[in-house]
Design an enzyme around this catalytic site. Structure first.
Site, PDB file in Angstrom:
ATOM      1  CG  ASP A  15     -38.488 -17.450  66.479  1.00 18.38           C
ATOM      2  OD1 ASP A  15     -38.282 -18.590  66.918  1.00 18.38           O
ATOM      3  OD2 ASP A  15     -39.084 -17.233  65.411  1.00 18.38           O
ATOM      4  CB  CYS A 239     -38.615 -24.765  63.753  1.00 18.12           C
ATOM      5  SG  CYS A 239     -39.979 -25.626  64.583  1.00 18.12           S
TER       6      CYS A 239
END
Length: 307
Positions: A15, A239
């Site tokens: 991530d 993100c």
């Protein structure tokens, strides 16, 4: 209700790095995973088996998984969006596969071009295959505390997706504040609600630090008895679907918090700050960890060792 011991899931290698524009060398990723496991991380999210067209940074997932030195007792997780990804994960001998959905209909449409119900249905064959293969299954729920497109996300929506993930057989479910808008009060409300439909000890908190609230939200989650937290060394990540969203909460900051509270993590903070410095230098970006930067400066000035 506050736990005496927690598990920290390190998400930096997957991530944290997935949105880096410059390709990070496979050898660097392997070293990062190895150093994190050696520092005591019990669960390292190591790779992603998605189409290189969509996430080119993760194109070397198989090579990373083949190259790591597996530490006994460590769970090496990979993201698997479909059966092709699951088959690759199985071949790579992943200990855990991660599927993902959203608590926001708007985010689901923008992110994976389908409704929440459709997204969960797509994961049914992956979940079934994981169970048959004896592989751990983790479900991650984006935008549990707010959405960049629709704003507030009803608590009932989060509960609904938790129940759907539970029906798939998820061993663990992540409640993720993808864009970092959550507050301590909202964190407690959401976690109190979802813990009524899924075992509290198998829920995890995944917080981003866009508004500087991640550590406060983790403290609030501790008050709800949550024992699992996600973090990214040096605060790597972000993100692409949420403008302005910063990285995950830094692992160094979370461990510093837990140490101060007398909560056991099994992680060597001294090693961790060196790892944060290593990966920050490797990608040419400063660490976002406040504790990491402060402790590293203190250490290099010859001050007392980290505790």
């Amino acid at each position: 209700m506050t736990p005496t011991k927690v598990k920290i899931v390190e998400v930096g290698p997957r991530d944290g790095l997935q949105n880096e524009k410059e390709f990070v060398a496979t050898e660097t990723k392997i070293e990062l995973v190895n150093r994190l496991s050696q520092a005591g991380l019990q669960n390292v999210e190591s790779a992603s088996f998605v189409s290189p067209k969509w996430v080119p940074q993760m194109a070397d997932g198989a090579a990373v998984m083949a190259g790591i030195a597996r530490r006994p007792g460590t769970i090496y997780s990979v993201l698997t969006p479909n059966m092709r990804g699951f088959e690759d994960a199985l071949e790579a001998k992943a200990d855990e596969v991660v599927i993902f959905g959203a608590a926001s209909e708007a985010f689901s449409q923008k992110n994976i071009n389908c409704s929440i119900a459709e997204s969960i249905a797509r994961f049914e064959p992956v979940a079934k295959a994981a169970k048959e293969a004896g592989v751990r299954l983790r479900g991650s729920i984006s935008c549990s505390l707010g959405c960049p497109y629709q704003g507030e996300v009803p608590v009932a929506s989060v509960v609904d997706v938790v129940e759907r993930m539970k029906a798939l057989g998820c061993d663990e479910i992540d409640i993720a504040d993808t864009i970092g808008v959550g507050t301590a009060k909202r964190t407690r409300e959401v976690l109190a609600a979802v813990s009524k439909v899924f075992p509290r000890e198998r829920l995890s908190g995944h917080f981003h630090d866009t508004y500087g609230q991640a550590v406060a939200n983790i403290y609030a989650a501790l008050q709800e008895g949550i024992e699992i937290y996600h973090a990214s060394v040096a605060g790597l990540g972000g993100c692409p679907y949420a403008k302005g969203a910063t990285g995950n909460v830094a692992t160094e900051d979370v461990v510093y918090l837990m140490n101060g509270l007398g909560i056991e993590t099994g992680i060597d903070l001294d090693q961790l700050i060196e790892i944060g410095d290593f990966i920050s230098r490797a990608i040419g970006k400063p660490s976002s960890s406040r504790a990491g930067r402060a402790l590293l400066a203190k250490k290099r000035d010859g001050a007392a060792p980290c505790v």
